[in-house]
Design an enzyme around this catalytic site. Structure first.
Site, short mmCIF file in Angstrom:
data_model
loop_
_atom_site.label_atom_id
_atom_site.label_comp_id
_atom_site.label_asym_id
_atom_site.label_seq_id
_atom_site.Cartn_x
_atom_site.Cartn_y
_atom_site.Cartn_z
CB CYS A 1 -10.46 -1.90 -8.46
SG CYS A 1 -10.61 -3.07 -7.11
CD GLU B 1 -9.47 -7.95 -1.96
OE1 GLU B 1 -8.56 -7.29 -2.46
OE2 GLU B 1 -10.20 -7.51 -1.05
CG HIS C 1 -2.12 -0.98 0.86
ND1 HIS C 1 -2.13 -2.27 1.33
CD2 HIS C 1 -3.22 -0.84 0.10
CE1 HIS C 1 -3.20 -2.88 0.86
NE2 HIS C 1 -3.88 -2.04 0.12
CG ASP D 1 -5.10 -8.17 -1.21
OD1 ASP D 1 -3.99 -8.34 -0.67
OD2 ASP D 1 -5.84 -7.21 -0.93
C1 PEP Z 1 -6.40 -5.26 -4.51
O1 PEP Z 1 -6.14 -6.07 -3.62
O2 PEP Z 1 -6.10 -5.43 -5.70
C2 PEP Z 1 -7.08 -4.01 -4.18
C3 PEP Z 1 -7.53 -3.20 -5.12
O3 PEP Z 1 -7.20 -3.68 -2.87
P1 PEP Z 1 -5.97 -3.17 -1.98
O4 PEP Z 1 -4.82 -2.91 -2.90
O5 PEP Z 1 -6.41 -1.94 -1.28
O6 PEP Z 1 -5.74 -4.31 -1.06
MG MG Z 2 -7.09 -5.84 -1.72
#
Ligand code: PEP
Ligand code: MG
Length: 575
Positions: free
Chosen positions: A505, A434, A193, A458
């Site tokens: 996403c 995910e 993140h 994920d």
């Molecule tokens: C993902 O896991 O691809 C996602 C969009 O969520 P995050 O990156 O916030 O875990």
């Molecule tokens: Mg995620």
């Protein structure tokens, strides 16, 4: 002496500037060089802050019950002693005087020196006193914050390259307030993140550099090549010039891309593609508007919960969600419910799990804390009467998690009806795919939910058993692993058959090298950092969907990674 370190490229672009070494605490303070005439005043400001903290400790001591445990008074005494410690205090004054650092900056620099010395101490008890020093410094910083100094105009952190051992997503979020040219860290991986926030800030970054923090000195000249994952320390003038030219060329390319802002995102054979944006905070909306994204495909609401002592209440959350819904003027806004845990933790919550990514994260946490979850759900629902909001639930794997979530949404709706507060009765609820288990058993998702959104970050982490924040296994993190591609393609296909929209996403959606691949799998909805939208649009505009579908279907049959990459290259090169 000039030298180069290679790491992981996580946020494109080139930054050129001076190194500023930090530990996480320093990010909360401003750094500037004082105009000479303010130096004396700054030392007085520092001394007054220290005196104020001493008075706070005296008051604390006076207020303690005579029967209070001895540890409490000992702790206050210790903090008093630290406030008088020359190693911490005199040295800070010296930094203010000699290097004209503002008091906050001087104090955290000195803190780092002291903390480093403590880390060498063998005695465990003494080593652990490090936490007390940090606490005392934080108290003084808090007071200084209330009595701002005199930063010179235009000096606030411009062209600073932050060099850190590690940064949490919460630390990186602070960059939104400070103007930072780029950052580099020893630890970290491309879809942590921390890296995601860097991309959303559009500041060049390289992570996984191992010993950068140790090798670089304060104020060293640095070039951060966030596209190639290279850090050049103390470059010679020729290299510097070359990078300045490359930086200008990149800026020119970006300017050209801006021309695509108003063009329709459609393929050569006329298929409309939705290119939405991911955001972390309502303040990101400016960037979303700048590229005219089709909506918000992912609002990572947990960022509202970071860098603060308490949790945001219903009203505060409602105001945040409503402001985003209104700013998007009727375009869809997908609000993801709290995805706390793993690398994003609430302040003051000590995580003790051995494997936090496999622990009580996201929906698991929310279902264990139903009051907290209901508060968020009510806030989202209330905001839904001010725009086109959808709810997205992260980390689902089990049918009972979906059922419990839907029951809690129904309960939140009932509570709002009881209060007479309006909301969108037909609000759509979607689930993130995910976890491989979810992708392989989609039936209940398709039956009970209105839409799906594939979180590839994920999905890759859990499919390949790789901690996405760990640079030691970052080389194994492979979006093109056939297993990953098949899970994505299968989810898109199943959604298509069931008439349920599917979006991607995760970071894959914003990588222009993967746009054609995803289009060929049948994907019509992409959500990514606003900074990526125009580049991905450029790919969409030069693609022919019917052709891609045929080619991608062949690519998905390939198990050989080298062949797969060749096929992808051909796919991207074709006109
Ligand atoms: C993902 O896991 O691809 C996602 C969009 O969520 P995050 O990156 O916030 O875990
Ligand atoms: Mg995620």
């Amino acid at each position: 002496m000039s030298f180069t370190i290679h790491g992981l490229a996580v946020s494109n672009g080139i930054a050129i500037g001076h190194a500023h070494l930090v530990s996480h605490a320093t990010l909360e303070v401003e750094h500037y060089v004082l105009p000479g005439r303010f130096v004396d005043e700054e030392i007085v400001r520092f001394d007054e802050a220290v005196a104020e903290v001493q008075a706070e400790l005296d008051a604390l001591m006076a207020g303690t019950d005579p029967g209070a445990p001895a540890e409490l008074t000992a702790f206050i005494d210790l903090h008093h002693m630290l406030l008088a410690d020359p190693l911490l205090m005199d040295a800070t004054r010296q930094l203010i005087r000699e290097r004209r650092c503002n008091a906050e900056w001087a104090l955290v620099q000195q803190l780092e020196q002291v903390v480093e010395q403590f880390e060498q101490i063998e005695d465990e008890y003494l080593r652990e006193r490090k936490a007390d020093i940090v606490q005392v410094v934080e108290r003084v910083l808090k007071v200084l914050l209330g009595h701002p100094g005199h930063p010179p105009k235009h000096a606030r952190g411009e062209h600073l390259i932050v060099v850190a051992h590690d940064l949490s997503p919460a630390d990186t979020l602070q960059f939104k307030q400070l103007k930072i040219g780029g950052f580099v860290t020893d630890l970290g991986a491309a879809t942590s993140h921390t890296a995601i926030v860097a991309r959303s800030l559009a500041i060049p970054a390289v992570v996984g550099l191992h010993h950068a923090r140790h090798l670089i000195r304060e104020d060293d000249m640095l070039i951060v090549d966030g596209t190639r994952g290279v850090l050049i320390v103390d470059p010679d003038p020729r290299v510097l010039e070359e990078y300045r030219l490359r930086r200008s060329a990149l800026e020119l390319e970006r300017t050209k891309l801006k021309r695509l802002k108003k063009s329709r995102a459609a393929t050569l054979d006329g298929a409309e593609i939705e290119l939405a944006a991911n955001i972390e905070l309502p303040g990101d909306i400016g960037q979303v508007k700048a590229v005219d994204a089709a909506g918000i495909g992912l609002f990572r609401t947990e960022f509202l919960f970071l860098n603060r002592d308490g949790m945001p209440g219903e009203e505060e959350q409602f105001a945040a969600y409503r402001s985003v819904a209104e700013a998007m003027s009727g375009r869809p806004v997908v609000i993801r419910t709290l995805d706390i845990g793993a690398d994003k933790n609430l302040r003051g919550v000590e995580r003790t799990e051995a494997n936090p990514a496999l622990g009580q994260r996201a929906i698991r946490y929310c279902l264990a804390e139903p009051q907290l979850f209901l508060t968020q759900l009510r806030a989202i629902l209330r905001a839904s009467s001010h725009g086109r909001i959808k709810v997205l639930v992260p980390m689902l794997a089990h049918a009972h998690e979906i059922e419990q979530t839907l029951a809690l949404i129904a309960q939140a709706k009932e509570q709002l009806r009881g209060r007479g507060q309006p909301f969108d009765e037909g609000i759509e609820v979607g689930g993130m795919i995910e976890i491989p288990a979810a992708a392989l058993a989609l039936g209940v998702f398709l039956e009970k939910l209105d839409f799906l959104s594939i979180g590839t970050n994920d999905l890759i982490q859990y499919t390949l058993a790789i901690d996405r924040t760990d640079e030691a296994v970052a080389h194994l993190y492979d979006p093109l692993h056939p297993a990953v591609l098949r899970l994505i393609a299968h989810t898109i296909r199943a959604g298509e058959r069931a008439g349920r929209p599917v979006a991607v996403c995760g970071e894959m959606a914003g990588d222009p090298r993967l746009t054609r691949l995803l289009l060929g799998m049948g994907l019509r909805q992409f959500s990514m950092h606003p900074a990526q939208v125009l580049e991905v649009k450029q790919e969409v505009l030069r693609s022919n969907l019917a052709e891609l579908r045929r080619k991608v279907s062949r690519l998905l049959d390939t198990d050989d990674p080298a062949k797969l990459r060749q096929q992808l290259e051909r796919l991207n090169a074709a006109n």
